[in-house]
Structure formats: structure tokens, C-alpha cells
Design a protein around this motif. Structure first.
Motif, PDB file in Angstrom:
ATOM      1  N   GLY A 144       0.812  -1.212   0.000  1.00 42.17           N
ATOM      2  CA  GLY A 144       0.000   0.000   0.000  1.00 42.17           C
ATOM      3  C   GLY A 144       0.842   1.257   0.000  1.00 42.17           C
ATOM      4  O   GLY A 144       0.522   2.240  -0.676  1.00 42.17           O
ATOM      5  N   GLU A 145       1.942   1.236   0.767  1.00 38.81           N
ATOM      6  CA  GLU A 145       2.837   2.404   0.798  1.00 38.81           C
ATOM      7  C   GLU A 145       3.485   2.604  -0.564  1.00 38.81           C
ATOM      8  O   GLU A 145       3.598   3.744  -1.046  1.00 38.81           O
ATOM      9  CB  GLU A 145       3.893   2.208   1.880  1.00 38.81           C
ATOM     10  CG  GLU A 145       3.358   2.334   3.299  1.00 38.81           C
ATOM     11  CD  GLU A 145       4.377   1.946   4.354  1.00 38.81           C
ATOM     12  OE1 GLU A 145       4.298   2.475   5.473  1.00 38.81           O
ATOM     13  OE2 GLU A 145       5.260   1.094   4.069  1.00 38.81           O
ATOM     14  N   VAL A 149       3.377   5.896  -3.084  1.00 38.63           N
ATOM     15  CA  VAL A 149       4.606   6.530  -3.599  1.00 38.63           C
ATOM     16  C   VAL A 149       4.550   6.619  -5.116  1.00 38.63           C
ATOM     17  O   VAL A 149       4.854   7.669  -5.710  1.00 38.63           O
ATOM     18  CB  VAL A 149       5.855   5.746  -3.131  1.00 38.63           C
ATOM     19  CG1 VAL A 149       7.094   6.201  -3.906  1.00 38.63           C
ATOM     20  CG2 VAL A 149       6.073   5.932  -1.636  1.00 38.63           C
ATOM     21  N   LEU A 150       4.152   5.540  -5.771  1.00 35.66           N
ATOM     22  CA  LEU A 150       4.141   5.525  -7.236  1.00 35.66           C
ATOM     23  C   LEU A 150       3.036   6.410  -7.795  1.00 35.66           C
ATOM     24  O   LEU A 150       3.185   7.000  -8.865  1.00 35.66           O
ATOM     25  CB  LEU A 150       4.000   4.091  -7.741  1.00 35.66           C
ATOM     26  CG  LEU A 150       5.213   3.204  -7.430  1.00 35.66           C
ATOM     27  CD1 LEU A 150       4.972   1.771  -7.871  1.00 35.66           C
ATOM     28  CD2 LEU A 150       6.478   3.740  -8.095  1.00 35.66           C
ATOM     29  N   PHE A 151       1.933   6.529  -7.058  1.00 37.31           N
ATOM     30  CA  PHE A 151       0.898   7.471  -7.478  1.00 37.31           C
ATOM     31  C   PHE A 151       1.421   8.908  -7.374  1.00 37.31           C
ATOM     32  O   PHE A 151       1.161   9.737  -8.255  1.00 37.31           O
ATOM     33  CB  PHE A 151      -0.355   7.296  -6.620  1.00 37.31           C
ATOM     34  CG  PHE A 151      -1.527   8.105  -7.088  1.00 37.31           C
ATOM     35  CD1 PHE A 151      -2.107   7.874  -8.321  1.00 37.31           C
ATOM     36  CD2 PHE A 151      -2.054   9.107  -6.301  1.00 37.31           C
ATOM     37  CE1 PHE A 151      -3.192   8.621  -8.761  1.00 37.31           C
ATOM     38  CE2 PHE A 151      -3.144   9.861  -6.717  1.00 37.31           C
ATOM     39  CZ  PHE A 151      -3.707   9.614  -7.948  1.00 37.31           C
ATOM     40  N   SER A 169      -5.316  -1.154  -5.770  1.00 37.73           N
ATOM     41  CA  SER A 169      -5.452  -2.592  -5.497  1.00 37.73           C
ATOM     42  C   SER A 169      -4.845  -3.011  -4.161  1.00 37.73           C
ATOM     43  O   SER A 169      -5.285  -3.984  -3.561  1.00 37.73           O
ATOM     44  CB  SER A 169      -4.810  -3.401  -6.622  1.00 37.73           C
ATOM     45  OG  SER A 169      -3.443  -3.063  -6.775  1.00 37.73           O
ATOM     46  N   ASN A 170      -3.827  -2.307  -3.671  1.00 37.70           N
ATOM     47  CA  ASN A 170      -3.187  -2.673  -2.401  1.00 37.70           C
ATOM     48  C   ASN A 170      -3.548  -1.725  -1.258  1.00 37.70           C
ATOM     49  O   ASN A 170      -2.910  -1.766  -0.206  1.00 37.70           O
ATOM     50  CB  ASN A 170      -1.663  -2.689  -2.567  1.00 37.70           C
ATOM     51  CG  ASN A 170      -1.201  -3.825  -3.455  1.00 37.70           C
ATOM     52  OD1 ASN A 170      -1.652  -4.957  -3.307  1.00 37.70           O
ATOM     53  ND2 ASN A 170      -0.323  -3.530  -4.401  1.00 37.70           N
ATOM     54  N   LEU A 171      -4.540  -0.883  -1.462  1.00 36.58           N
ATOM     55  CA  LEU A 171      -4.843   0.144  -0.475  1.00 36.58           C
ATOM     56  C   LEU A 171      -6.064  -0.216   0.363  1.00 36.58           C
ATOM     57  O   LEU A 171      -6.993  -0.872  -0.111  1.00 36.58           O
ATOM     58  CB  LEU A 171      -5.101   1.487  -1.184  1.00 36.58           C
ATOM     59  CG  LEU A 171      -3.944   2.048  -2.001  1.00 36.58           C
ATOM     60  CD1 LEU A 171      -4.357   3.369  -2.629  1.00 36.58           C
ATOM     61  CD2 LEU A 171      -2.700   2.234  -1.162  1.00 36.58           C
ATOM     62  N   ILE A 173      -9.474   0.950   2.560  1.00 32.01           N
ATOM     63  CA  ILE A 173     -10.616   1.726   2.071  1.00 32.01           C
ATOM     64  C   ILE A 173     -10.402   3.231   2.216  1.00 32.01           C
ATOM     65  O   ILE A 173     -10.848   4.021   1.389  1.00 32.01           O
ATOM     66  CB  ILE A 173     -11.910   1.271   2.781  1.00 32.01           C
ATOM     67  CG1 ILE A 173     -13.136   1.895   2.098  1.00 32.01           C
ATOM     68  CG2 ILE A 173     -11.870   1.591   4.275  1.00 32.01           C
ATOM     69  CD1 ILE A 173     -14.434   1.298   2.576  1.00 32.01           C
ATOM     70  N   LYS A 174      -9.673   3.651   3.253  1.00 36.08           N
ATOM     71  CA  LYS A 174      -9.426   5.078   3.465  1.00 36.08           C
ATOM     72  C   LYS A 174      -8.631   5.667   2.303  1.00 36.08           C
ATOM     73  O   LYS A 174      -9.028   6.685   1.712  1.00 36.08           O
ATOM     74  CB  LYS A 174      -8.669   5.292   4.770  1.00 36.08           C
ATOM     75  CG  LYS A 174      -8.223   6.737   4.983  1.00 36.08           C
ATOM     76  CD  LYS A 174      -7.353   6.895   6.220  1.00 36.08           C
ATOM     77  CE  LYS A 174      -6.809   8.324   6.332  1.00 36.08           C
ATOM     78  NZ  LYS A 174      -5.924   8.491   7.505  1.00 36.08           N
ATOM     79  N   TYR A 175      -7.498   5.038   1.963  1.00 37.32           N
ATOM     80  CA  TYR A 175      -6.663   5.593   0.909  1.00 37.32           C
ATOM     81  C   TYR A 175      -7.269   5.365  -0.461  1.00 37.32           C
ATOM     82  O   TYR A 175      -7.049   6.153  -1.386  1.00 37.32           O
ATOM     83  CB  TYR A 175      -5.247   5.009   0.995  1.00 37.32           C
ATOM     84  CG  TYR A 175      -4.472   5.574   2.162  1.00 37.32           C
ATOM     85  CD1 TYR A 175      -4.143   6.919   2.212  1.00 37.32           C
ATOM     86  CD2 TYR A 175      -4.096   4.775   3.229  1.00 37.32           C
ATOM     87  CE1 TYR A 175      -3.452   7.456   3.286  1.00 37.32           C
ATOM     88  CE2 TYR A 175      -3.391   5.290   4.311  1.00 37.32           C
ATOM     89  CZ  TYR A 175      -3.074   6.638   4.334  1.00 37.32           C
ATOM     90  OH  TYR A 175      -2.391   7.164   5.397  1.00 37.32           O
ATOM     91  N   GLN A 176      -8.065   4.300  -0.616  1.00 35.03           N
ATOM     92  CA  GLN A 176      -8.772   4.109  -1.870  1.00 35.03           C
ATOM     93  C   GLN A 176      -9.709   5.283  -2.128  1.00 35.03           C
ATOM     94  O   GLN A 176      -9.736   5.857  -3.228  1.00 35.03           O
ATOM     95  CB  GLN A 176      -9.574   2.809  -1.828  1.00 35.03           C
ATOM     96  CG  GLN A 176     -10.427   2.582  -3.060  1.00 35.03           C
ATOM     97  CD  GLN A 176     -11.146   1.249  -3.027  1.00 35.03           C
ATOM     98  OE1 GLN A 176     -10.566   0.219  -3.331  1.00 35.03           O
ATOM     99  NE2 GLN A 176     -12.409   1.250  -2.639  1.00 35.03           N
TER     100      GLN A 176
END
Length: 261
Positions: A144-145, A149-151, A169-171, A173-176
Motif C-alpha cells: 500500500g505504501e 509513492v508511485l501514485f 489494489s493494495n490500499l 478503504i481510506k486511501y482508496q
């Protein structure tokens, strides 16, 4: 109507004589958030990777009226950015170094970072709440981290067109939610965002347009209520659903008919 920024004409893609994408014709406009949906193996990621020339295709792709094959690499990268679904990076670069790579298309010779590049990178690190990761090695991060970073790297590239392959896909619900909300904000700046999405409810909630593909064909393309129909879901996913307006969210929604009691 917003200005057209990318057009796809008669796009076909083959691998070892296997026809993966078949006669794709699409038009994209500034300010759109477009979701590419469909079952596993439909060709969603393959299609996305054609849009900036990663995949060698037949047909024509134009950005701002110009065939992408006629762009110099750096100029094309100033217009269109891409985030891969695969976030694994084997070299122990710091997160800040990874994000600063998004500024490479604007460097005139070599890797000549300017202070303005660092300011831009810092802006997006702060927005994605990863400023505390700036000195950590990318190889030390969770999935998720790395995704965040890549975003941030893609945002640091500051292009008018942003391509995202399953960006959440790896996040959790908050970060999504935060990433999709920021995507919506970017469309208000007249950027075009095209993303593959597995979660149809997320796609319905945030996207202004959907492209439904199956077996390499576009079988529906348009507003959410035009694409998310009982007939289209049956055709694409081979399941029977009921489509309705959710009284709680006020969004289009669906349920599998076997689940209806």
C-alpha cells in the motif's frame, strides 16, 4: 462539450498470433474520469498499455490531434503518464528519488534536478501523506505504501493524461477513497484520467464514463447508466443481476439475483 484530447482508431493488438484486442475505437475528452471494466483476462491492462505506446499495436492513437508515434519520447511523457499495476521495485531507491523520477521528461540533459522539481515532488508527497517516507527505501515499504509513492510519482509528472492500472489494489478503504477523490479533483483541472477498475461499485461512484470490454472487444462505452445494465453485466461476467438506484447512496447499484430473498 469538453475538448477531445485522445482518439483511438481501429486498434488491434496481437501476441504470438493471438488476437488480444480487436478493432477498438474510442474518443476521450478533457475532464473525464474513465473506468475500464470487464472480467479477468478481458484485455483491460493490455488496452491501457497501448494508449502510450508501451504495447506495439496496429491502428492509430492520437493525443491532441497528433499520432503518438510521431512524438519524441520526452515530449510524449510530458503529455501522458502511466502507473503500472505491478508495484514491485527491486532497487533500494529512496521514496523521494522514485517520486522525483516523475520530473525526468522536463530535464533538458541527463538528470539535472532543479529546486522547482523538488518543490513539485514535495507537494504531492504531502498530499499523499507520505512525506515521512521520503528517505525510506522503496524496498522496505508495504504494498500500500509503494502504491501511494508511485501514485505521487505519476502526479509529479504533471501530465494532461494520466493512465492508472488498478491504482488502489493494495490500499485500504481510506486511501482508496482519498485517491479516487483526488482523481475527481484532477478532472476539474481538465485532466483526463483513464483507469482500470475491478470494483464496479467504485467505478460507478467516481467515473464519468465506463468502457466495458470482454475478450478484447468493447461491448459497451458511455455513461455509467448506459454501461451498467443487466444485459451488459450478463454478457460480460455471465451472471444475472438486478440493477437499481441505491436509496442510501443515491448511486446506481446492482445485486446478484441468487442473493435476492
Amino acid at each position: 462539450m469538453n475538448e477531445s484530447i485522445m482518439t483511438i482508431e481501429n486498434l488491434n493488438f496481437e501476441v504470438q498470433n493471438k488476437h488480444i484486442l480487436k478493432n477498438i475505437n474510442l474518443e476521450f475528452y478533457k475532464g473525464e474520469l474513465v473506468g475500464i471494466i470487464g472480467p479477468n483476462g478481458a484485455g483491460k491492462s493490455t488496452l491501457l498499455k497501448c494508449f502510450n505506446g508501451i504495447n506495439t499495436y496496429e491502428g492509430t492513437i492520437c493525443i491532441k490531434g497528433k499520432d503518438i508515434k510521431k512524438y519524441e519520447d520526452k515530449i510524449l511523457a510530458q503529455n501522458i503518464s502511466f502507473m503500472n499495476q505491478n508495484t514491485n521495485i527491486n532497487f533500494p531507491f529512496s521514496c523521494e528519488d522514485i517520486i522525483l523520477m516523475g520530473r525526468y521528461p522536463y530535464m533538458k540533459s541527463g538528470y539535472d534536478l532543479k529546486e522547482s522539481d523538488k518543490i513539485i515532488a514535495k507537494k504531492y508527497m504531502e498530499y499523499m501523506n507520505i512525506i515521512d517516507l521520503r528517505e525510506k527505501k522503496i524496498t522496505e515499504l508495504s504494498g500500500g505504501e509503494r502504491q501511494r509513492v508511485l501514485f505521487s510519482k505519476v502526479l509529479t509528472q504533471e501530465t494532461d493524461i494520466i493512465l492508472l492500472d488498478e491504482p488502489t489494489s493494495n490500499l485500504d478503504i481510506k486511501y482508496q477513497e482519498e485517491i479516487f477523490k483526488y482523481m475527481k479533483k484532477l478532472t476539474e483541472e481538465q485532466k483526463l484520467i483513464v483507469t482500470t477498475i475491478h470494483d464496479l461499485r467504485v467505478a460507478i461512484k467516481y467515473c464519468t464514463k465506463l468502457i466495458l470490454i470482454k475478450d478484447g472487444y468493447v461491448i459497451a462505452n458511455g455513461k455509467c447508466n448506459e454501461v451498467i445494465t443487466e444485459e451488459n453485466i450478463k454478457m460480460a461476467y455471465d451472471i444475472d443481476v438486478s440493477v437499481y438506484k441505491n436509496p442510501v447512496t443515491n448511486n446506481l447499484d446492482f445485486c446478484i439475483k441468487d442473493d435476492i430473498t
